[in-house]
Design an enzyme around this catalytic site. Structure first.
Site, PDB file in Angstrom:
ATOM      1  N   HIS A 180      -4.309  -4.423   0.011  1.00 44.54           N
ATOM      2  CA  HIS A 180      -3.966  -5.084   0.509  1.00 44.54           C
ATOM      3  C   HIS A 180      -3.724  -7.097   0.710  1.00 44.54           C
ATOM      4  O   HIS A 180      -4.989  -7.187   0.956  1.00 44.54           O
ATOM      5  CB  HIS A 180      -4.654  -4.958   1.803  1.00 44.54           C
ATOM      6  CG  HIS A 180      -4.462  -3.599   2.481  1.00 44.54           C
ATOM      7  ND1 HIS A 180      -3.575  -2.780   3.737  1.00 44.54           N
ATOM      8  CD2 HIS A 180      -4.561  -2.288   2.067  1.00 44.54           C
ATOM      9  CE1 HIS A 180      -3.388  -1.218   2.862  1.00 44.54           C
ATOM     10  NE2 HIS A 180      -3.953  -1.263   3.051  1.00 44.54           N
TER      11      HIS A 180
ATOM     12  N   GLU B  78      -2.181  -9.263   2.797  1.00 45.94           N
ATOM     13  CA  GLU B  78      -2.894  -9.827   3.308  1.00 45.94           C
ATOM     14  C   GLU B  78      -4.950  -9.478   4.448  1.00 45.94           C
ATOM     15  O   GLU B  78      -5.102 -10.269   5.300  1.00 45.94           O
ATOM     16  CB  GLU B  78      -2.466  -8.623   5.346  1.00 45.94           C
ATOM     17  CG  GLU B  78      -2.829  -7.348   5.212  1.00 45.94           C
ATOM     18  CD  GLU B  78      -2.101  -6.466   4.633  1.00 45.94           C
ATOM     19  OE1 GLU B  78      -2.411  -6.887   3.832  1.00 45.94           O
ATOM     20  OE2 GLU B  78      -3.014  -5.584   4.921  1.00 45.94           O
TER      21      GLU B  78
ATOM     22  N   CYS C  15       0.479  -1.234  -0.048  1.00 41.04           N
ATOM     23  CA  CYS C  15       0.304   0.156  -0.132  1.00 41.04           C
ATOM     24  C   CYS C  15       1.189   0.800   0.183  1.00 41.04           C
ATOM     25  O   CYS C  15       1.628   1.602  -0.601  1.00 41.04           O
ATOM     26  CB  CYS C  15      -1.015  -0.133   1.198  1.00 41.04           C
ATOM     27  SG  CYS C  15      -2.416   0.968   1.164  1.00 41.04           S
TER      28      CYS C  15
END
Lengths: 198, 257
Positions: A178, A180, A77
């Site tokens: 992102h 994750e 990011c």
């Protein structure tokens, strides 16, 4: 395999560590240049504003440490944006590891900024970092600024304009979204990052 | 192209997911992590966890379950309930939440929105608004809606509050239309379309989902970015994979899972 996440004070960087732990990698935070330099893999997470993040790296004495890393480095990011030459956000010089200037996304009445939500990836270069990722797969984005599409762009995404979603120049890599928080596709990209030869 | 988001909302009380009708009479729906993982597997785009008793009881969210969820879940999630300071928000974000949503504390002290935006960026800051139409036809904001005995009607118009919240730094607005909440007769298209016209940041519809056509309607007619629902998902009366198929068939961009 030890992953070190650079602790530059982002708010929800814990979730990046959990994502690596789900993949069976040991991940820890550090702001110590010696620990970062010795890691197998380094991740530069980032939530917040470019100028504040660069100031924080400077304050911690980490700017040259990050610039000099030879092992695989992944910016996530804002962390990816910091790899570029500069950012319009706060008009700040960034790490200069990738050429280009990060610019504000232009919204419109039907195009909300920040760009927030799931958007599709369009791979433009074949690369091990994108193994298992196909055109049309979605990733979760949250950002108001974006990096230009350059020869380092592996995949793009489009929100009004087309921008760099995944970048790589040698061992310097980045994801604007992102991973994750991008379900199976995100986990696959993190797994690929762990596997790229150092 | 950006997908429209389908967002199950999990109302949390004492570490369990509960659901009531029109915010009352809560029944146990199951374990937080179990439900969160089920929705993730079914293709939910995001989850909202709403600690419904934190604000009325004057306490902040319990960090323990936030961290348990963050360790296991790989889709974004937002936590709401009793967050009334930058420090409390930081604790929730550090525990692994992607966003915090504030409602009652923002009404008590609107400056909080800007403080959170300055500290974490607007993308972390969601303002939840509970709104009900009064007899004069105006939608007005309600406060302390987690506890019916303490719920208060405010003089503040919901549409004015939307404008103020985004000017102060809200990165997303969740508009819960209380008149339609829990009765499954469809989202409040009229109110949401009025909100959409004023809202430059992402807008999430809440309250009223009963079947898949309601989701089609709210995306098509109110142009919202996301649609939130609780009981229809918990009860299994709407399954997310089929819902997404129907949305896609109606020409609405959704995430393929």
């Amino acid at each position: 395999m030890e992953v070190v996440l650079i602790d530059a004070g982002g708010a929800n960087i814990g979730s990046v560590r959990y994502a690596f732990e789900r993949l069976g990698a040991s991940a820890r935070f550090s702001a110590d240049p010696a620990v970062i330099a010795a890691a197998d893999r380094v991740v530069l997470p980032g939530v917040g504003a470019a100028a504040a993040a660069m100031a924080r790296l400077h304050e911690l004495g980490l700017e040259s440490c990050v610039r000099d890393l030879c092992q695989p480095l992944l910016g996530v990011c804002l962390g990816m944006q910091l790899l570029f030459d500069s950012s319009e956000e706060g008009d700040v010089d960034c790490l200069g590891l990738l050429p280009g200037r990060v610019r504000k996304l232009q919204g419109s009445p039907t195009l909300r900024v920040p760009h927030m939500g799931w958007n599709t990836l369009e791979p433009v270069l074949d690369d091990a970092l994108l193994d298992g990722v196909s055109a049309g797969d979605s990733a979760y984005f949250v950002h108001g600024y974006a990096a230009p599409v350059t020869c380092d762009t592996l995949a793009t995404s489009t929100h009004g304009e087309t921008f760099a979603a995944v970048v790589r120049r040698g061992n310097r890599m980045g994801a604007q979204f992102h991973p994750e928080r991008s379900a199976t596709i995100g986990a696959r990209i993190l797994e690929n990052f762990l596997k790229v030869p150092a | 192209m950006l997908s429209r988001r389908v967002i199950p909302c999990l109302d949390v009380r004492d570490g369990r997911v509960v659901k009531g009708v029109r915010f009352r009479d809560h029944v146990d729906m199951g374990d937080i992590v179990e439900l969160a993982l089920r929705y993730r597997d079914e293709g939910a785009d995001e989850l909202v966890f709403y600690d419904i008793t934190a604000s009325p009881e004057g306490r902040s969210v319990d960090r323990g379950w936030v961290e348990r969820v963050a360790r296991l879940i790989d889709i974004p999630f937002c936590v709401a309930g009793g967050i009334r300071s930058v420090d409390e928000a930081r604790a929730v974000l550090h525990a692994g939440a992607d966003k915090v949503s504030i409602n009652t504390p923002a009404l008590d002290r609107p400056e909080l929105i800007g403080e959170l935006a300055d500290a974490f960026g607007v993308q972390c800051v969601v303002v939840g608004i509970d709104s009900l139409r009064d007899q004069d036809g105006e939608w007005r904001v309600r406060q302390y809606t987690g506890d019916p005995s303490r719920t208060r009607a405010l003089a503040r118009r919901a549409l004015d509050w939307i404008v103020e919240a985004q000017d102060r730094g809200a990165g997303e607005i969740v508009l819960n239309c209380m008149g339609s909440d829990g009765v499954r007769s469809g989202y409040d298209i009229e109110q949401l379309a009025a909100a959409r016209a004023l809202c430059r940041v992402p807008l999430v519809a809440s309250g009223g989902a009963g079947d898949a056509t309601h989701f089609v309607d709210v995306f098509e007619k109110a142009d919202v970015d996301g649609a939130l629902a609780a009981s229809v998902f918990h009860s299994g009366s709407i399954r997310i994979p089929e819902l997404k198929q129907q949305l896609a068939a109606a020409g609405i961009k959704v995430r393929r899972v």
